[in-house]
Design a protein around this motif. Sequence first.
Motif, PDB file in Angstrom:
ATOM      1  N   GLU A 174     101.962 -17.463  81.717  1.00  0.00           N
ATOM      2  CA  GLU A 174     100.555 -17.144  81.979  1.00  0.00           C
ATOM      3  C   GLU A 174     100.006 -18.011  83.113  1.00  0.00           C
ATOM      4  N   LYS A 175     100.450 -19.265  83.160  1.00  0.00           N
ATOM      5  CA  LYS A 175     100.029 -20.155  84.266  1.00  0.00           C
ATOM      6  C   LYS A 175     100.561 -19.642  85.602  1.00  0.00           C
ATOM      7  N   VAL A 176     101.802 -19.151  85.600  1.00  0.00           N
ATOM      8  CA  VAL A 176     102.394 -18.575  86.823  1.00  0.00           C
ATOM      9  C   VAL A 176     101.556 -17.386  87.291  1.00  0.00           C
ATOM     10  N   PHE A 177     101.220 -16.483  86.360  1.00  0.00           N
ATOM     11  CA  PHE A 177     100.417 -15.312  86.726  1.00  0.00           C
ATOM     12  C   PHE A 177      99.065 -15.750  87.281  1.00  0.00           C
ATOM     13  N   GLY A 178      98.476 -16.761  86.662  1.00  0.00           N
ATOM     14  CA  GLY A 178      97.183 -17.278  87.126  1.00  0.00           C
ATOM     15  C   GLY A 178      97.279 -17.840  88.530  1.00  0.00           C
ATOM     16  N   ALA A 179      98.359 -18.571  88.799  1.00  0.00           N
ATOM     17  CA  ALA A 179      98.567 -19.159  90.135  1.00  0.00           C
ATOM     18  C   ALA A 179      98.776 -18.070  91.184  1.00  0.00           C
ATOM     19  N   MET A 180      99.524 -17.031  90.830  1.00  0.00           N
ATOM     20  CA  MET A 180      99.756 -15.920  91.767  1.00  0.00           C
ATOM     21  C   MET A 180      98.442 -15.233  92.121  1.00  0.00           C
ATOM     22  N   GLN A 181      97.603 -15.081  91.096  1.00  0.00           N
ATOM     23  CA  GLN A 181      96.327 -14.392  91.297  1.00  0.00           C
ATOM     24  C   GLN A 181      95.346 -15.240  92.102  1.00  0.00           C
ATOM     25  N   ALA A 182      95.334 -16.539  91.821  1.00  0.00           N
ATOM     26  CA  ALA A 182      94.354 -17.429  92.446  1.00  0.00           C
ATOM     27  C   ALA A 182      94.644 -17.667  93.928  1.00  0.00           C
ATOM     28  N   ASN A 183      95.914 -17.888  94.267  1.00  0.00           N
ATOM     29  CA  ASN A 183      96.269 -18.205  95.655  1.00  0.00           C
ATOM     30  C   ASN A 183      97.744 -17.866  95.855  1.00  0.00           C
ATOM     31  N   TYR A 184      97.982 -16.637  96.283  1.00  0.00           N
ATOM     32  CA  TYR A 184      99.366 -16.142  96.385  1.00  0.00           C
ATOM     33  C   TYR A 184     100.185 -16.992  97.352  1.00  0.00           C
ATOM     34  N   ALA A 185      99.589 -17.360  98.481  1.00  0.00           N
ATOM     35  CA  ALA A 185     100.319 -18.148  99.495  1.00  0.00           C
ATOM     36  C   ALA A 185     100.743 -19.503  98.932  1.00  0.00           C
ATOM     37  N   ALA A 186      99.853 -20.142  98.200  1.00  0.00           N
ATOM     38  CA  ALA A 186     100.189 -21.443  97.609  1.00  0.00           C
ATOM     39  C   ALA A 186     101.278 -21.288  96.548  1.00  0.00           C
ATOM     40  N   TRP A 187     101.197 -20.191  95.788  1.00  0.00           N
ATOM     41  CA  TRP A 187     102.220 -19.947  94.769  1.00  0.00           C
ATOM     42  C   TRP A 187     103.597 -19.764  95.422  1.00  0.00           C
ATOM     43  N   VAL A 188     103.671 -18.962  96.483  1.00  0.00           N
ATOM     44  CA  VAL A 188     104.938 -18.747  97.197  1.00  0.00           C
ATOM     45  C   VAL A 188     105.487 -20.070  97.704  1.00  0.00           C
ATOM     46  N   ALA A 189     104.620 -20.897  98.274  1.00  0.00           N
ATOM     47  CA  ALA A 189     105.044 -22.189  98.843  1.00  0.00           C
ATOM     48  C   ALA A 189     105.686 -23.082  97.785  1.00  0.00           C
ATOM     49  N   GLY A 190     105.241 -22.966  96.531  1.00  0.00           N
ATOM     50  CA  GLY A 190     105.828 -23.763  95.457  1.00  0.00           C
ATOM     51  C   GLY A 190     107.036 -23.105  94.825  1.00  0.00           C
ATOM     52  N   PHE A 191     106.972 -21.775  94.686  1.00  0.00           N
ATOM     53  CA  PHE A 191     108.020 -21.049  93.951  1.00  0.00           C
ATOM     54  C   PHE A 191     109.311 -20.914  94.759  1.00  0.00           C
ATOM     55  N   ALA A 192     109.192 -20.633  96.053  1.00  0.00           N
ATOM     56  CA  ALA A 192     110.386 -20.358  96.872  1.00  0.00           C
ATOM     57  C   ALA A 192     111.401 -21.506  96.847  1.00  0.00           C
ATOM     58  N   PRO A 193     111.014 -22.757  97.120  1.00  0.00           N
ATOM     59  CA  PRO A 193     112.010 -23.839  97.077  1.00  0.00           C
ATOM     60  C   PRO A 193     112.587 -24.065  95.678  1.00  0.00           C
ATOM     61  N   MET A 194     111.765 -23.825  94.636  1.00  0.00           N
ATOM     62  CA  MET A 194     112.251 -23.997  93.271  1.00  0.00           C
ATOM     63  C   MET A 194     113.335 -22.964  92.954  1.00  0.00           C
ATOM     64  N   ALA A 195     113.085 -21.717  93.344  1.00  0.00           N
ATOM     65  CA  ALA A 195     114.045 -20.643  93.067  1.00  0.00           C
ATOM     66  C   ALA A 195     115.337 -20.828  93.860  1.00  0.00           C
ATOM     67  N   VAL A 196     115.215 -21.228  95.127  1.00  0.00           N
ATOM     68  CA  VAL A 196     116.407 -21.447  95.961  1.00  0.00           C
ATOM     69  C   VAL A 196     117.238 -22.595  95.393  1.00  0.00           C
ATOM     70  N   GLY A 197     116.553 -23.639  94.894  1.00  0.00           N
ATOM     71  CA  GLY A 197     117.256 -24.729  94.206  1.00  0.00           C
ATOM     72  C   GLY A 197     117.946 -25.674  95.166  1.00  0.00           C
ATOM     73  N   ALA A 198     118.952 -25.189  95.852  1.00  0.00           N
ATOM     74  CA  ALA A 198     119.704 -26.020  96.803  1.00  0.00           C
ATOM     75  C   ALA A 198     118.814 -26.382  98.001  1.00  0.00           C
ATOM     76  N   ASP A 199     119.153 -27.463  98.673  1.00  0.00           N
ATOM     77  CA  ASP A 199     118.371 -27.931  99.812  1.00  0.00           C
ATOM     78  C   ASP A 199     118.792 -27.189 101.082  1.00  0.00           C
ATOM     79  N   VAL A 200     118.329 -25.952 101.204  1.00  0.00           N
ATOM     80  CA  VAL A 200     118.668 -25.115 102.368  1.00  0.00           C
ATOM     81  C   VAL A 200     117.360 -24.554 102.938  1.00  0.00           C
ATOM     82  N   PRO A 201     116.724 -25.324 103.831  1.00  0.00           N
ATOM     83  CA  PRO A 201     115.385 -24.945 104.313  1.00  0.00           C
ATOM     84  C   PRO A 201     115.300 -23.535 104.895  1.00  0.00           C
ATOM     85  N   GLU A 202     116.357 -23.106 105.610  1.00  0.00           N
ATOM     86  CA  GLU A 202     116.273 -21.767 106.225  1.00  0.00           C
ATOM     87  C   GLU A 202     116.257 -20.669 105.170  1.00  0.00           C
ATOM     88  N   VAL A 203     116.902 -20.923 104.015  1.00  0.00           N
ATOM     89  CA  VAL A 203     116.890 -19.943 102.923  1.00  0.00           C
ATOM     90  C   VAL A 203     115.515 -19.923 102.246  1.00  0.00           C
TER      91      VAL A 203
END
Length: 268
Positions: A142-171
């Motif tokens: 529910e917190k994830v959904f709230g974050a997506m709704q409140a500020n999608y760009a900020a949510w992407v900025a946090g979620f993308a590196p977490m999902a990629v996991g490995a330290d690969v900036p271009e990915v």
Amino acid sequence: MGGESLLEVLNVRIEGSGNRVIVLSHGFGTDQSAWQRVLPYLLRDHRVVLYDLACAGSVNPDHFDFRRYSTLDAYADDLLKILDSLGVSSCVFVGHSVSAMIGCLASLRRPNLFQKLVLIGASPRFLNDRDYHGGFEHGEIEKVFGAMQANYAAWVAGFAPMAVGADVPEVVREFSRTLFNMRPDISLFVCRTIFNSDLRGMLSSVKTPCYIIQTAKDVSVPASVALYIKAHLGGKATIDMMPTEGHLPHLSAPALLHQALRRALAQR
């Protein structure tokens, strides 16, 4: 869909010229471009079918029917229609994340169409349950959904590196690009659909041989989920645990994933 065919709407393309057909189906937040790093390995011996899920940012959002795509069954319908339109009578299906379950659903309806299902980072349910560890508590989601709704760009900025996991900036940049391509309301709707899905009861009906590819550390899917899927599938199942981390190995570890895919394709 107006005058456009489903093949046009979902950007279907076929690469390569081998006898064996492989279908590549991407997960949430990406589109078919996510396969570009592993595609060259597959084209040597296979005909490869690529397409975009209806929710992908590369698909005209006007074609996204919120009522129709409220369950994963509609995506399985699209997959079967694509294969029928192309005249494909037998294939190996490779599905990442939510597409792994889409492939399983499609195989229930047309088991003879699929020689094998290769499931990458698959999960039948992301939420924890009494005797099941999916990785997420209801409150967290529910917190994830709230974050997506409140500020999608900020949510992407946090979620993308977490999902990629490995330290690969271009990915991280690449995954962020395809997430940003999605219209935020569609992205939130699809995320809700995925997290509200519980397909555990379907697994025992899947008789098609399955090859489960899982990274050793995935923030979205605990390794225990791969074991759960293997134990509950109705047919032959193999787990290939990749010695890497992240939910997007086709982007962050393509050479390793290619080796796993070779093992999957070689297995009889």
